[in-house]
Scaffold this motif. Structure first.
Motif, PDB file in Angstrom:
ATOM      1  N   ARG A   8       0.848  -1.188   0.000  1.00  0.00           N
ATOM      2  CA  ARG A   8       0.000   0.000   0.000  1.00  0.00           C
ATOM      3  C   ARG A   8       0.885   1.240   0.000  1.00  0.00           C
ATOM      4  NH1 ARG A   8      -4.627  -0.091   4.330  1.00  0.00           N
ATOM      5  NH2 ARG A   8      -5.294  -1.719   2.862  1.00  0.00           N
ATOM      6  N   GLY A  29      -6.471  -0.338  -7.892  1.00  0.00           N
ATOM      7  CA  GLY A  29      -7.475   0.578  -7.364  1.00  0.00           C
ATOM      8  C   GLY A  29      -8.550  -0.228  -6.663  1.00  0.00           C
ATOM      9  N   GLY A  30      -9.717  -0.312  -7.278  1.00  0.00           N
ATOM     10  CA  GLY A  30     -10.779  -1.137  -6.716  1.00  0.00           C
ATOM     11  C   GLY A  30     -10.607  -2.612  -7.022  1.00  0.00           C
ATOM     12  N   ASP A  50      -1.191  -0.881  -4.092  1.00  0.00           N
ATOM     13  CA  ASP A  50      -2.519  -0.386  -3.741  1.00  0.00           C
ATOM     14  C   ASP A  50      -2.494   1.132  -3.639  1.00  0.00           C
ATOM     15  OD1 ASP A  50      -4.968   0.255  -2.602  1.00  0.00           O
ATOM     16  OD2 ASP A  50      -4.983  -1.487  -1.270  1.00  0.00           O
ATOM     17  N   ARG A  52      -5.314   3.082  -3.331  1.00  0.00           N
ATOM     18  CA  ARG A  52      -6.579   3.613  -2.823  1.00  0.00           C
ATOM     19  C   ARG A  52      -6.406   4.676  -1.746  1.00  0.00           C
ATOM     20  NH1 ARG A  52     -11.446   0.856  -4.107  1.00  0.00           N
ATOM     21  NH2 ARG A  52     -12.416   2.404  -2.768  1.00  0.00           N
ATOM     22  N   GLU A  53      -5.267   4.680  -1.033  1.00  0.00           N
ATOM     23  CA  GLU A  53      -5.049   5.659   0.028  1.00  0.00           C
ATOM     24  C   GLU A  53      -4.354   6.926  -0.457  1.00  0.00           C
ATOM     25  OE1 GLU A  53      -6.322   5.343   3.046  1.00  0.00           O
ATOM     26  OE2 GLU A  53      -7.196   3.444   2.375  1.00  0.00           O
ATOM     27  N   ASP A  57      -8.956  11.482  -4.053  1.00  0.00           N
ATOM     28  CA  ASP A  57     -10.359  11.072  -3.962  1.00  0.00           C
ATOM     29  C   ASP A  57     -11.320  12.251  -3.883  1.00  0.00           C
ATOM     30  OD1 ASP A  57      -9.586  11.912  -1.472  1.00  0.00           O
ATOM     31  OD2 ASP A  57     -10.537  10.269  -0.375  1.00  0.00           O
ATOM     32  N   THR A  72      -8.912   8.269  -7.684  1.00  0.00           N
ATOM     33  CA  THR A  72      -9.404   7.241  -6.768  1.00  0.00           C
ATOM     34  C   THR A  72     -10.828   7.508  -6.289  1.00  0.00           C
ATOM     35  OG1 THR A  72      -8.460   8.312  -4.793  1.00  0.00           O
ATOM     36  CG2 THR A  72      -7.059   6.737  -5.982  1.00  0.00           C
ATOM     37  N   THR A  74     -14.523   6.903  -6.195  1.00  0.00           N
ATOM     38  CA  THR A  74     -15.265   5.708  -6.591  1.00  0.00           C
ATOM     39  C   THR A  74     -16.362   6.081  -7.587  1.00  0.00           C
ATOM     40  OG1 THR A  74     -16.912   5.843  -4.836  1.00  0.00           O
ATOM     41  CG2 THR A  74     -14.866   4.657  -4.336  1.00  0.00           C
ATOM     42  N   THR A 108     -12.849   2.528  -9.277  1.00  0.00           N
ATOM     43  CA  THR A 108     -12.352   3.905  -9.270  1.00  0.00           C
ATOM     44  C   THR A 108     -12.372   4.498 -10.672  1.00  0.00           C
ATOM     45  OG1 THR A 108     -10.061   3.193  -9.623  1.00  0.00           O
ATOM     46  CG2 THR A 108     -10.825   3.405  -7.324  1.00  0.00           C
TER      47      THR A 108
END
Length: 330
Positions: A8, A29-30, A50, A52-53, A57, A72, A74, A108
């Motif tokens: 991550r 991503g997702g 990863d 996603r963090e 977003d 990122t 969604t 994402t």
């Protein structure tokens, strides 16, 4: 099962550097497409990074009145955002037409742009496929191709791009932002996807190791009067056999501005530029809409079992533009 690593990351430079250190790594991503391809053995990354963090977003208004959408974000958050729904309703509708609620909660924006074709031959390692193994052939041409491309295909590949979101983004001149080890860059969506030609395995113009960081939608007043429609073989949770994103500005019965993009007809979201050219400055009538659709579809090259798409897309163009014209007249 092939073992793979997982890491991550929390900042963009770190993500880019990590991928640069391992050419067999992939951004995650997702995972709604990549993980499926890993299960099928089509993708075999040594490491998943990863993302996603990452702080990507958000959705924010740009200084010129457009929108910037982080990579990122969604799909669910994109479709629900009030500014997306108000300024670009076709985009919200396109996202809601895709997949299921559970998948939209994970998928994402960046991943949606990079999803691979759902052609059955691509996902089947027992079959040849030029996207997987260049030069091995395209069995869809002689085999199952009822949902394959009628525009922009080649003798090397007739697969279609599955994104709903991408069709709406194409209609509104979206620009893709990315980051590489050499710094940031941008690509208009019109240049993001490469023509099939004789290299269908090369799908985007992203530089090697690039990380998509966001999508910018320029201010497009006509987009406020826009719609997305998707035709599929069952009521929900199915990929399109034809789709359209359309926006229309009619003044005194004359088309002042029009945006049209078609889905499930090519290896990339298809901007209907010829139809737009034919319509602009002309009458907003069913006959004119049909003539514009015919002009765009004149380049269609069909196979024995996908010729129905020409009629389907012609009808979609006429129906959608007629609806928008009637709505503007109320």
């Amino acid at each position: 099962m092939r073992e793979f690593g997982y890491q991550r990351v929390f900042d963009v430079p770190g993500a880019v550097a990590r991928l640069g250190a391992d050419p067999d790594a992939r951004y995650l991503g997702g995972g709604t497409n990549l993980v499926d391809l890993m299960k099928a053995g089509v993708e075999r990354p040594a490491l998943l990074i990863d993302v996603r963090e990452l702080p990507l977003d958000g959705i924010e208004t740009t200084d010129d009145g457009g929108l910037r959408i982080g990579a990122t974000v969604t799909n669910s958050d994109l479709a629900a955002h009030p500014e997306v729904r108000r300024r670009y309703p076709a985009l919200a509708q396109a996202v809601l037409a895709g997949a299921s609620g559970q998948l939209r909660n994970m998928a994402t924006v960046g991943g949606n742009l990079l999803q691979r074709t759902r052609c059955g031959y691509f996902a089947d390692l027992a079959k040849p496929c030029n996207k997987r193994v260049p030069g091995s052939g395209c069995p869809a041409i002689e085999g199952e191709h009822h949902n394959h491309a009628i525009l922009g295909a080649s003798e090397h590949c007739v697969a279609i791009h599955p994104s709903d979101m991408g069709v709406a983004l194409a209609a509104f001149d979206a620009v893709i932002s990315y980051e590489t080890a050499d710094g940031p860059g941008e690509l208009p969506l019109a240049e993001f996807y490469l023509p099939v030609g004789d290299t269908p395995h090369l799908e985007t113009a992203l530089p090697s190791g690039a990380l998509i960081t966001g999508v910018t939608l320029p201010p497009t007043p006509v987009a406020a009067v826009s719609r997305y429609r998707k035709v599929r073989e069952r009521a929900s949770y199915a990929f399109a056999i034809g789709s359209i994103a359309a926006a229309l500005d009619v003044q005194d019965g004359v088309v002042r501005e029009v945006r049209l993009a078609l889905g499930a007809v090519a290896s990339r979201p298809w901007r209907a530029q010829e139809a737009e050219r034919v319509l602009t400055g002309g009458p907003a009538s069913a006959d004119a809409f049909a003539a514009a659709a015919d002009a765009e579809l004149a380049a269609a090259k069909t196979l024995p079992h996908n010729g129905y798409k020409v009629t389907l897309m012609r009808n979609l163009v006429v129906a959608m533009l007629t609806e928008l014209t009637e709505e503007a007249a109320r």
